[in-house]
Motif scaffolding. Structure first.
Motif, PDB file in Angstrom:
ATOM      1  N   ALA A 205      -4.447  -0.445  -9.483  1.00 42.78           N
ATOM      2  CA  ALA A 205      -3.439  -0.489  -8.424  1.00 42.78           C
ATOM      3  C   ALA A 205      -3.930  -1.227  -7.181  1.00 42.78           C
ATOM      4  O   ALA A 205      -3.129  -1.762  -6.412  1.00 42.78           O
ATOM      5  N   SER A 291       0.501   3.728  -0.890  1.00 41.37           N
ATOM      6  CA  SER A 291       1.460   3.615  -1.995  1.00 41.37           C
ATOM      7  C   SER A 291       0.743   3.417  -3.329  1.00 41.37           C
ATOM      8  O   SER A 291       1.128   3.999  -4.347  1.00 41.37           O
ATOM      9  N   ARG A 295       0.839   5.877  -6.626  1.00 40.79           N
ATOM     10  CA  ARG A 295       1.159   5.415  -7.983  1.00 40.79           C
ATOM     11  C   ARG A 295       0.074   5.831  -8.963  1.00 40.79           C
ATOM     12  O   ARG A 295       0.350   6.114 -10.136  1.00 40.79           O
TER      13      ARG A 295
END
Length: 333
Positions: A205, A291, A295
């Protein structure tokens, strides 16, 4: 039981397990395994060795040992932002272990359970007689040019850490006889030492977002020290973050407050065996980092910033810096 029977019974996975991934062209059974990375991808490779008496106690749960042997390698892939492809295992076994079918079943069970969870099949290796020694080489892939390297940190970047730190060192202290903990507290700390969680989803990510990254295997101070040295910068860590980074802080309150804040900070900075990620990112990317962490279902904490002046420093509650000696674990130190 001979060498080849041992491999066949405990370590040879079904052929379809490797063939489920198009990147494994040939697994166990030939002189070499064959990997075929996807178009536009690079191969990431890491090797770690675990030696009885040096990295683990002789009476460690063999299922946990199998898990950790692979987990520490997967953590290296996570630090580069790579996805696993497969791994090899070189295993030296003393004769009594080679005859202990229950031990072998538990060890291979822990190893292959984590392997299956991360779609990282065992594709080859070697076995021999000798003192218990586990050597794993793991292979991963990531897009060309998107590796999370150590040499990309810049002055002004934030410093982030995943998860919590110090838990493994807290448990190790109990096993070494340095201190005692109530059974429920030790039960919470011990899995962090013996069954670490590789932060693979977070590493992926963070691709294209983190400017530098390393896994925290030898203590935050030492592993962050590798980043600042490679990037020719310095770092300032907020001392107050020690309480936030140590689940040991929560454990200490359960244990009657027997650990001072300075001890907790040292567990976070120099404890090691955490296998979390320390990474840097531009201050403008704070919302994006949060964020990405969401995730990946992995909490992250902003603990400091990168500065131009070389070296590592702690910043106290008054904003005053104090030098911090960054000493990573050294097997020959």
């Amino acid at each position: 039981m001979g060498e080849f029977e041992l491999i066949e019974r405990f370590f040879k996975t079904p052929a379809q397990a490797a063939s489920e991934s198009s990147t494994v062209a040939l697994g166990i059974g030939d002189d070499c395994a064959l990997l075929q990375p996807s178009p536009g991808m690079q191969i990431a490779v890491s090797t770690d060795m675990l030696v009885e008496g040096r990295h683990f106690f002789a009476d460690v749960d063999p299922f946990a040992l199998g898990h950790k042997a692979l987990a520490v390698n997967l953590s290296d892939l996570a630090a580069m932002g790579a996805e696993p492809l497969g791994f090899t295992l070189a295993l030296a076994l003393p004769p009594e272990r080679a005859r202990d079918e229950a031990w072998l079943a538990a060890f291979s069970g822990g190893l292959l359970a984590l392997s299956n969870a991360h779609h990282c099949p065992l594709i080859g290796g070697d076995t021999t007689a000798g003192p218990l020694n586990l050597c794993i080489t793991v292979f991963g892939q990531l897009p060309v040019g998107q590796a999370l390297r150590r040499d990309g940190a810049h002055a002004g970047d934030d410093i982030w850490v995943s998860g919590t730190l110090g838990d493994a060192r807290l448990a190790l202290g109990v096993l070494r006889g340095e201190w005692t903990l109530p059974p429920d507290v030790m039960a919470a700390a011990r899995p962090r030492l013996e069954r670490p969680t590789p932060r693979l989803a977070l590493g992926v990510a963070l691709r294209g977002m983190a400017s530098a990254c390393a896994d925290v295997s030898d203590g935050l101070a030492g592993d962050l020290g590798h980043i600042v040295k490679a990037s020719s910068v310095g770092a300032e860590i907020e001392a107050s973050m020690g309480a936030h980074l140590t689940a040991a802080g929560a454990f200490a309150s359960l244990a009657g407050g027997r650990f001072h804040s300075e001890t907790l900070l040292q567990l976070a900075l120099t404890g090691g065996d955490d296998y979390e990620l320390v990474f840097t990112a531009p201050a403008t990317a704070r919302r994006a980092v949060q964020s990405a962490a969401e995730r990946a279902s992995t909490p992250v904490t902003r603990v400091g910033r990168i500065v131009e002046q070389p070296g590592l420093r702690l910043i106290d509650a008054n904003g005053q810096p104090t030098p911090l000696e960054a000493r990573a674990f050294d097997h020959f130190g």
